[in-house]
Design a protein around this motif. Structure first.
Motif, PDB file in Angstrom:
ATOM      1  N   ASN A  53      46.458  62.063  35.359  1.00 11.96           N
ATOM      2  CA  ASN A  53      45.747  61.927  37.357  1.00 11.96           C
ATOM      3  C   ASN A  53      46.127  62.754  38.086  1.00 11.96           C
ATOM      4  O   ASN A  53      45.022  63.614  38.093  1.00 11.96           O
ATOM      5  CB  ASN A  53      46.083  60.441  37.734  1.00 11.96           C
ATOM      6  CG  ASN A  53      45.399  59.220  37.088  1.00 11.96           C
ATOM      7  OD1 ASN A  53      44.482  59.843  35.667  1.00 11.96           O
ATOM      8  ND2 ASN A  53      46.080  58.129  36.908  1.00 11.96           N
ATOM      9  N   PRO A  54      46.860  63.402  38.020  1.00 11.47           N
ATOM     10  CA  PRO A  54      47.382  64.252  39.241  1.00 11.47           C
ATOM     11  C   PRO A  54      46.588  65.711  38.915  1.00 11.47           C
ATOM     12  O   PRO A  54      45.717  66.597  39.948  1.00 11.47           O
ATOM     13  CB  PRO A  54      48.769  64.431  38.774  1.00 11.47           C
ATOM     14  CG  PRO A  54      49.819  64.067  38.437  1.00 11.47           C
ATOM     15  CD  PRO A  54      48.397  63.692  37.535  1.00 11.47           C
ATOM     16  N   VAL A  55      46.612  66.066  37.502  1.00 11.58           N
ATOM     17  CA  VAL A  55      45.140  66.933  37.290  1.00 11.58           C
ATOM     18  C   VAL A  55      43.822  66.857  37.493  1.00 11.58           C
ATOM     19  O   VAL A  55      43.417  67.850  37.492  1.00 11.58           O
ATOM     20  CB  VAL A  55      45.458  67.506  35.740  1.00 11.58           C
ATOM     21  CG1 VAL A  55      45.057  68.605  35.168  1.00 11.58           C
ATOM     22  CG2 VAL A  55      46.819  67.631  35.462  1.00 11.58           C
ATOM     23  N   LEU A  56      43.686  65.593  36.861  1.00  9.10           N
ATOM     24  CA  LEU A  56      42.402  65.636  36.792  1.00  9.10           C
ATOM     25  C   LEU A  56      41.828  65.738  38.059  1.00  9.10           C
ATOM     26  O   LEU A  56      40.349  65.803  38.940  1.00  9.10           O
ATOM     27  CB  LEU A  56      41.675  63.494  36.152  1.00  9.10           C
ATOM     28  CG  LEU A  56      41.590  64.396  34.179  1.00  9.10           C
ATOM     29  CD1 LEU A  56      42.717  62.861  33.401  1.00  9.10           C
ATOM     30  CD2 LEU A  56      40.537  64.913  34.459  1.00  9.10           C
ATOM     31  N   LYS A  58      39.755  53.691  42.516  1.00 11.69           N
ATOM     32  CA  LYS A  58      37.959  54.127  41.737  1.00 11.69           C
ATOM     33  C   LYS A  58      38.163  55.726  42.392  1.00 11.69           C
ATOM     34  O   LYS A  58      36.982  56.567  42.139  1.00 11.69           O
ATOM     35  CB  LYS A  58      37.227  53.362  43.198  1.00 11.69           C
ATOM     36  CG  LYS A  58      35.854  53.230  42.054  1.00 11.69           C
ATOM     37  CD  LYS A  58      34.763  52.558  43.061  1.00 11.69           C
ATOM     38  CE  LYS A  58      35.390  51.242  43.326  1.00 11.69           C
ATOM     39  NZ  LYS A  58      34.397  50.321  44.365  1.00 11.69           N
ATOM     40  N   ALA A  59      38.842  56.482  43.245  1.00 10.86           N
ATOM     41  CA  ALA A  59      38.897  57.212  43.760  1.00 10.86           C
ATOM     42  C   ALA A  59      39.382  58.497  43.276  1.00 10.86           C
ATOM     43  O   ALA A  59      39.890  59.518  43.239  1.00 10.86           O
ATOM     44  CB  ALA A  59      39.779  57.793  45.482  1.00 10.86           C
ATOM     45  N   GLY A  60      40.694  58.016  41.916  1.00 13.63           N
ATOM     46  CA  GLY A  60      41.607  58.638  40.837  1.00 13.63           C
ATOM     47  C   GLY A  60      42.585  58.323  41.315  1.00 13.63           C
ATOM     48  O   GLY A  60      43.569  59.841  40.392  1.00 13.63           O
ATOM     49  N   ALA A  61      42.953  57.944  42.378  1.00 18.12           N
ATOM     50  CA  ALA A  61      44.551  57.848  42.189  1.00 18.12           C
ATOM     51  C   ALA A  61      44.990  56.662  41.991  1.00 18.12           C
ATOM     52  O   ALA A  61      44.147  55.802  41.511  1.00 18.12           O
ATOM     53  CB  ALA A  61      44.530  58.532  43.797  1.00 18.12           C
ATOM     54  N   MET A  62      46.034  55.652  42.780  1.00 20.45           N
ATOM     55  CA  MET A  62      46.299  54.209  42.230  1.00 20.45           C
ATOM     56  C   MET A  62      46.960  54.031  43.188  1.00 20.45           C
ATOM     57  O   MET A  62      48.245  55.444  44.188  1.00 20.45           O
ATOM     58  CB  MET A  62      47.368  54.208  41.604  1.00 20.45           C
ATOM     59  CG  MET A  62      48.432  55.136  40.933  1.00 20.45           C
ATOM     60  SD  MET A  62      48.261  54.557  38.911  1.00 20.45           S
ATOM     61  CE  MET A  62      48.987  53.030  38.569  1.00 20.45           C
ATOM     62  N   VAL A  63      47.550  52.891  44.325  1.00 17.83           N
ATOM     63  CA  VAL A  63      48.464  52.562  45.690  1.00 17.83           C
ATOM     64  C   VAL A  63      49.756  53.325  44.698  1.00 17.83           C
ATOM     65  O   VAL A  63      50.724  53.861  45.358  1.00 17.83           O
ATOM     66  CB  VAL A  63      48.056  51.594  45.998  1.00 17.83           C
ATOM     67  CG1 VAL A  63      49.314  51.485  46.530  1.00 17.83           C
ATOM     68  CG2 VAL A  63      47.311  50.681  45.998  1.00 17.83           C
TER      69      VAL A  63
END
Lengths: 353, 531, 648
Positions: C560-563, C471-476
């Motif tokens: 993802n890292p960019v967004l 949800k925070a835009g990262a992932m485990v």
């Protein structure tokens, strides 16, 4: 057969179970752009141009590898879909030479067709890096310009799945990925046997028939389906004719025996039609030398001489050799000539080679 | 013969779904490339392959079992395989009982070929023979493919019949993906035979010796037809030599390059009083002619070809004939007319109408029906959709007849004077002799590369790419060699595409007793380095 | 010398050919089939030799890849020598082990049963350690770990925050057994989970137990493991395969390497249980070739398991067969994607395939195939040994169990840490990780590797579980945590990760192949001060297209890292574009270099090193930089020993 019903762009359509969304669209004349899809090859799902929106699915699934299911709701032309397709086309164009004016594929290029339809400008990623790979001009049949390759992988699959040769594959990664023979050797040094199946499926100008370069534009060319005159397999293909001259051969996907596949002889050997050594006039041997003659002179002489032999030595002193290279009609007429006109059963052909 | 008709029993597009391919004396990936690709597709889908060939072909490379037999020992090999099948009870007893006759004679003959004996004759290890027998006989379905490696022997007919025996013994015939399939060599060799361009049969294999058949044609053509068979090609050559044949009319063939013992053929043709050759190029044969008639190529005429799977397909005119050349059919019509029997056909489609009326297999064929997809004969009537595979439920001759076949040896095996065995065949990049006129193909494969085993090369002091002289009892030539283990020790392999190295000056004109096919596959030669 | 694996007497008939169903339990509790006090005593004695106790003290020396590269093997040798020299060989044992996880402090060693932890040990320290510990019964104070937060030496390893805050389930054996000895694993209850599964449960019951445990895939996506197994079990096929994905490729991630090196039998046991549950009889471990030690330990473990009949046919007389093979990958990141991995095992180029068909239907060689990563497999024995309920007591409602994280970057305690799901980022980074190096300020944590995102300090109290992070835009992701401090430029970091994804893209689908390249070019432009106002919108738009249209997880997650950087650090991007300024002073093209005349010692090193020759000066005049000619490479600042070069 089991049938399923789904909605595409608000239309209710019914298709057999097992149909992909792309096939369902095409059966119903709903246009979907594709670059890597070919019904004769396995589904690959790599160009991503055929993406659509499907209710309940995340992201934009590619229709070519998504099975249609009962009750599915598909949208093929939303702003988001069209916009993403346009971006993908911009990405391809940004790494593709824009020498369309002199490209052999002009008028028959799928990338150009879709770029035009989607109003691609080539401006979005202007100034970015482009590939600069050497042209493979190593052989008499196929011209390979890796800079024009869009890595759709059709040639790789045609070589593996149709021809069973696997001469082509991908190498390197990311932006530097390219398609070619092992070690990116030129075709002539690879295991390639020049069947040209790769050329027949290439959607852009990366692989072209070398002998056809500069010979004619698609709209100037008449395509005549016919049957190959070499071995007994009976492949069909299209003779490409411009101004009364055969300029080359292209696959005819409808060919009943071979589909788009051909061998080196069928695809690249037809320049023999216009070979300068073709006989163009009847010849009569006089004093050991051939002299040009009119048809009347030649045919009268033949009729007269055969008549004489028949009269002097009987019909069986004449033998007729027909040809496994000629048509059925000609063979029929030849044996009729022997049996009904000359009056002999001395008719044979090289049936055994 | 065994089944009652000579054509591929199955269809090319059945090949990719085959379970077992038994490929003997055939190099499809080079001689029939598209059929070769379908076979490879079958392999990719899990089909088993038994390849029988003295030469390491591409199919031999992918085969589950490759039986590398000594050239010319096919009959012993197949007898041996049948021996193994019977010894293990792998035969199809129901099929044999219901659909065949002559099984007892076959069993007695086959009993003479236990595996150990066969292994000695053929050079194939016993365990490979057993494995091949097991794969073929225990498959759910299995197809045999053969080409000229089987027929171009003095006992070619026997070779073919014994393959039919093998298929019937295991019930692998008369259904989808099961059958015996000759891969016919030239584009329309099937059609030329169908059309009766043979000395013993009228169109549709109706015997000239049959009064009813003759009556039908005599009525249609309003002339009497001779009741005795005519001369086959090798006999024509001999008859020309002996002045019994005085004139010949040769259309679209070049026997000087393609027939065995070429020097003898040339001499015979030179003996003729009158020779007419009709061709698109000034062939080696045409050079001997009194009159040469320029024909149109396939691109310059309409018509039909019949392929190896009996599919009759359209040939469509794409361009006008080059120069003053004319389509063969028009030339023949003109000649007939000038000889006092007008052939008044407006088009090849007209001719097909007459063919259909006289040829039962073609009865339902019209140009219109052929369209873009063609039709596979038999097409007995105007509604019939064509026939995908033959002998379903019943053979053409009723019951399939087992033939007990005796092992024979080639006419001219290598000896002390001519110690190497010459075998000939085709390459991928050429087709017979005509493709040499394609600039593209010729620049790609411009010259002969005769194949010689490294053992022999070392003994003879020959290196890869060197030029050698090859001589047989009949003639000699020069060629470059490629040193490769594709061929067995003691063997030389050449193609017959190159007039610069015309392999047929070497070959032996001994021929099969029935079909008169030359023994192109075996003769004795000697090889020496050109200095 | 007799080992635990040897039969106690003639009555023991267990061999791989004649397997005994009670073999595993017999080794630790046996003999089972006969009652002989002598045999029992013998077994207990052998067991005691393996487990540390007062009469049999053990020194566990980490010889994992990290410590080994710092000379741990020399320490093992020196220890053995010294112990022999001191005549202690009968009471002290040196055990080379896998990773303790405390890589920052390596080489480390732990003395049991006293739980003493020594860090940054050198061979020279060995004599003193042996003398003090085993002769004098004292500590070598200077080698004890000092916690940076409390500044107190840790008297036992359990006292160190780094260990105290962890919950070691998967890593339980790592660092405490010799990974080259199957008996060490069995002595610590190894293969009891397998025994339970084979003896007491049907395959479906095993799957139900795994479902009940709540275990989710530890490779990144977090798909429920039991459910995944059930798909493969239900698939129709005459042959089924299972695969262990050990192609760990995220920059800074080495959890799987730690497990394979330190406890290979846990992975094998997990796979055995999975194979039994799914109905597979053949398995592959696809391990990257850059992990030679992991491969070596796995090879030894497989051989040992085969020798005692725990791999092979009719395992523990259950009728269950399983054969396990290793395939070494050639270092392509995309081969972590399971369809690409399968292609690679088949000998093809590692390129992802479209799904469906999923591997569960048509995987390796077209057969139903189940693939899990190393950590997932290593969780399974615990579930089957102790039951799903006990396993599920760790973690959050939807993310059960523990997760291993690899802490790297600007954190004090680089290393491996296993924590219950749901722990906050703050606890992991500051308690276990010991905070930021050199007292600098925390800026961001990159979680989930090139597929994950960068989270800022306001997100530090986020609970680490699958759903919250997504949800925070990262992932485990696989569990890499790259910690960044205030000297990190987020544009530069986004560019770095994109460069990684672009270089590792297989090139199959257009958006990933071409799109990541153009994204990288935009970022590169921005770091060079050539960014345009519309670049950020274009970048974001392109990132979304790449995310939504790429074929596999690599492309779908590459943006993802960019967004996430754009989401949390947009002003930093804008500073680069509008002000031509890199606030973190990283982007060299955006900096100006000058020399502080007061600090300059006139050594001339900067002028000698300057590639463009734009620095002038001599022994009398302080050196100066010609700003117009400067190419902003930063070499002068790097070489100046006096800090006289000013970047601004």
């Amino acid at each position: 057969m089991e049938w399923i019903t789904l909605t595409i762009d608000g239309r209710t359509v019914t298709v057999p179970k097992g149909t992909t969304v792309l096939e369902a669209c095409r059966m119903n004349e709903i246009p979907i752009p594709t670059l890597c899809h070919d019904p004769e090859l396995s589904s690959y799902g790599s160009c991503r141009l055929c993406i659509v929106e499907i209710e309940g699915m995340r992201n934009l699934p590619p229709s070519c590898v998504t099975q249609a299911t009962q009750g599915m709701v598909v949208r093929t032309q939303t702003t988001k879909v069209r916009d993403s397709r346009k971006t993908i086309l911009e990405l391809l164009v940004a790494n593709h030479p824009l020498d369309c004016m002199t490209c052999q594929k002009m008028g028959d290029c799928d990338l150009a067709k879709y770029a035009y339809e989607y109003r691609v400008t080539g401006e979005l990623f202007k100034g970015g890096e482009r590939r600069h790979l050497p042209l493979d001009d190593s052989n008499p049949f196929i011209l390979r310009d890796a800079n024009k390759c869009i890595l759709c992988g059709k040639c790789v699959r045609a070589c593996e799945e149709v021809q069973g040769r696997s001469v082509l594959d991908f190498s390197f990664r990311g932006f530097h990925a390219q398609v070619g023979p092992a070690f990116n050797l030129p075709y002539s040094e690879s295991e390639c046997v020049f069947c040209g199946s790769c050329v027949s499926v290439c959607p852009v100008g990366a692989l072209t028939e070398k002998k056809m370069v500069g010979q004619g534009r698609p709209w100037e060319v008449e395509k005549v389906q016919t049957t190959c005159p070499f071995c007994g397999t009976g492949c069909n293909f299209d003779l490409n004719v411009k101004d009364g001259k055969v300029i080359g051969v292209t696959s005819n996907p409808e060919a009943p025996v071979n589909g788009k596949a051909l061998c080196v002889k069928g695809r690249f050997g037809m320049d023999l039609i216009h070979n300068s050594e073709r006989l163009t006039t009847p010849l009569i041997k006089k004093d050991g030398e051939f002299v040009e003659a009119t048809w009347d002179e030649a045919m009268d002489l033949v009729a007269q001489k055969l008549g004489e032999v028949k009269q002097e030595h009987g019909a069986d002193a004449i033998s007729v050799l027909s040809s496994a290279r000629c048509t059925n009609e000609e063979n029929f007429l030849m044996q009729k000539l022997a049996r009904a006109v000359i009056g002999t059963n001395n008719i044979d052909h090289c049936a055994r080679t | 013969m065994t089944f009652g008709s000579g054509a591929m029993t199955n269809s090319i597009n059945e090949i990719p779904d085959s379970k077992v391919l038994f490929i003997i004396g055939s190099n499809p990936t080079e001689a029939h490339p598209i059929i070769g690709t379908k076979m490879k597709q079958a392999v990719a889908r899990g089909a088993k392959v038994v390849a029988v060939d003295p030469r390491r072909t591409e199919m031999a490379d992918v085969a589950d079992v490759w039986l590398r037999l000594r050239p010319g020992t096919d009959i012993a090999l197949i007898n041996g395989i049948m021996n193994i099948i019977l010894a293990n009870g792998w035969e199809d007893k129901k099929f044999i009982a219901e659909r065949t006759e002559g099984f007892d004679q076959l069993r007695a003959q086959v009993a003479k070929f236990p595996p150990e004996v066969v292994s000695k004759i053929t050079g194939v290890p016993v365990d490979q023979l057993i494995e091949a027998a097991r794969i073929y006989a225990t498959a759910e379905s299995a197809q045999i493919f053969y080409t000229l490696g089987i027929t171009e022997h003095i006992y070619g007919t026997d070779n073919v019949m014994i393959l039919a025996d093998l298929s019937m013994l295991t019930g692998n015939v008369g259904k989808e993906n099961s059958g015996v399939n000759p891969l016919r060599g030239q584009n329309n060799v099937q059609g030329a035979c169908d059309m009766g361009a043979l000395p013993d049969v009228l169109p549709g294999y109706q015997k000239v010796t049959s009064p009813t058949a003759r009556a039908k044609f005599e009525a249609a053509w309003d002339v009497p037809i001779k009741s005795e068979s005519g001369l086959m090609l090798p006999d024509m050559i001999e008859a020309a030599f002996d002045h019994e044949v005085r004139a010949m009319y040769i259309m679209g063939e070049d026997p000087v390059l393609t027939d065995a013992d070429a020097n003898h053929v040339r001499e015979a043709l030179e003996t003729l009083d009158f020779l007419v050759v009709q061709n698109i190029f000034l062939s080696e044969t045409a050079k001997l002619a009194d009159v040469v008639l320029p024909a149109g190529s396939f691109a310059e005429k309409d018509g039909t070809f019949t392929n190896t799977e009996r599919r009759v397909q359209r040939v469509n005119k794409a361009i006008e004939p080059i120069g003053q050349a004319r389509a063969d059919w028009q030339i023949i019509c003109d000649l007939a007319t000038r000889m006092g029997y007008p052939f008044a056909y407006a088009s090849p489609a007209d001719v097909m109408q007459e063919i259909a009326s006289l040829t039962p297999q073609y009865a339902g064929i019209t140009f219109e029906r052929l369209g873009r997809k063609g039709l596979q004969w038999p097409v007995p009537d105007a509604e019939h959709p064509g026939t995908k595979f033959l002998h379903e439920g019943k053979f053409a001759r009723g019951k399939g007849l087992f033939m007990a076949i005796e092992y024979q040896v080639p006419d001219e095996p290598p000896d002390e004077e001519y110690p190497l065995l010459l075998s000939t065949g085709r390459r991928l990049s050429h087709y017979n002799i005509s493709t040499r006129y394609s600039e593209a193909l010729d620049s790609y494969a411009p010259e002969e590369l005769a194949e010689l085993n490294p053992e022999d090369a070392e003994r003879l002091g020959i290196k890869d790419g060197e030029r050698v002289k090859v001589a047989s009892r009949r003639g000699a030539l020069e060629t470059k060699v490629r040193i490769t283990d594709r061929v067995l020790p003691g063997m030389l392999w050449m193609s017959f595409h190159y007039k610069e190295s015309p392999a047929n000056v070497l070959t032996n004109a001994a021929s099969d007793k029935v079909t008169k096919t030359y023994e192109y596959k075996v003769c004795g030669v000697k090889v020496s380095k050109v200095i | 010398m007799k080992t635990l694996l040897d039969p106690c007497c003639d009555r023991c008939t267990h061999t791989p050919e004649t397997p005994c169903r009670d073999y595993v339990r017999c080794l630790t509790e046996g003999p089972i089939c006969h009652d002989d006090p002598a045999c029992k005593a013998e077994k207990q004695r052998l067991l005691k030799e393996i487990k540390p106790n007062e009469e049999n003290q053990q020194i566990f020396v980490c010889t994992g890849t990290g410590c080994a590269s710092c000379g741990a093997h020399n320490i093992v040798d020196s220890l053995n020598e010294e112990i022999n020299h001191q005549g202690l060989a009968n009471t002290v044992n040196v055990v080379p082990t896998g990773c303790h996880g405390f890589c920052e402090q390596g080489p480390t060693l732990i003395i049991e049963p006293r739980q003493i932890l020594y860090t940054l040990v050198k061979p020279d320290d060995v004599a003193e350690i042996v003398q003090k510990e085993f002769v004098e019964g004292e500590r070598v104070e200077r080698l004890l770990y000092v916690d940076p937060l409390t500044n107190q030496p840790a008297t036992t390893f359990a006292n160190a925050n780094f260990f105290a805050k962890q919950t070691r389930v998967v890593l339980n054996n790592c660092g405490f057994i010799n990974p080259e000895k199957i008996e060490d694993y069995i002595a610590r209850d190894g293969y009891k989970g397998l025994t339970n599964a084979l003896q007491k449960m049907t395959p479906v019951e095993v799957i139900d137990e795994v479902k009940k445990s709540g275990l989710r895939g530890r490779g990144g996506a977090g798909f429920p493991t039991g459910l995944k197994w059930s798909f493969c079990r239900q698939a129709i096929g005459d042959k089924k395969y299972i695969i262990c994905n050990a192609d760990e490729g995220d920059p800074g991630a080495f959890m799987d390497r730690g497990v394979l090196e330190g406890d290979p039998h846990a992975v094998i046991e997990g796979m055995l249980i999975g194979a039994y549950a799914i109905g597979a009889d053949e398995g592959y471990v696809y391990c990257r070739a850059e992990y030679p030690l992991a491969i070596k330990h796995l090879e030894i473990a497989i051989r040992q398991a085969e020798e005692v009949g725990l791999l092979g046919d009719n395992i523990l007389n259950s009728g269950f067969n399983f054969h396990l093979f290793i395939r070494a990958g050639a270092g392509a990141f995309v081969c972590g994607e399971e369809t690409a991995l399968i292609a690679s095992i088949e000998g093809k180029r590692g390129m992802p395939k479209v799904r469906p068909p999923f591997p569960a239907q048509s995987g390796l060689w077209g057969k139903p195939t189940n693939n899990n990563n190393v950590e997932t497999w290593a969780n399974v024995p615990h579930i089957l040994r102790n039951g799903a309920d006990r396993y599920a007591q760790f973690g959050t409602e939807k993310s059960k169990g523990t997760k291993i994280f690899a802490l790297t970057g600007k954190v004090n305690n680089t290393g491996l840490a296993e924590v219950p799901m749901g722990m906050t980022l703050r606890d992991i980074i500051f308690d276990i990780g010991g905070g930021i190096q050199n007292g600098k300020k925390f800026k961001a944590v990159q979680i989930g590797g090139p597929s994950g995102g960068c989270l800022p300090d306001e997100m530090l109290d986020l609970q680490v579980d699958y759903d919250t992070l997504t949800k925070a835009g990262a992932m485990v992701g696989s569990g890499g945590l790259v910690i960044m401090d205030e000297t990190t430029c987020m544009v530069d970091i986004a560019r770095f990760f994109l460069n990684f994804s672009q270089s590792e893209s297989c090139g199959k689908c257009t958006p990933c192949r071409e799109g990541t390249k153009r994204m990288w070019e935009i970022l590169d432009r921005i770091t060079k001060g050539e960014g345009k106002e519309e670049d950020l919108d274009n970048l974001e738009h392109l990132a979304v297209v790449v995310k939504e249209t790429s074929l596999c997880g690599l492309g779908q997650n590459a943006p993802n890292p960019v967004l996430s950087a754009l989401k949390y650090f947009r002003p930093e991007f804008e500073a680069h574009i509008r002000d031509k300024n890199c606030p973190a002073h990283v982007c060299s093209a955006l900096m100006t270099y000058s020399i502080d005349p007061d600090k300059c010692k006139k050594c001339g090193l900067c002028a000698k090193s300057c590639p463009s020759g734009c620095i002038s000066g001599d022994k009398k005049t302080p050196y100066q930089i010609d700003v117009a000619a400067c190419i902003k490479c930063g070499t002068c600042a790097d070489v100046c020993k006096f800090g006289a070069v000013i970047r601004a």
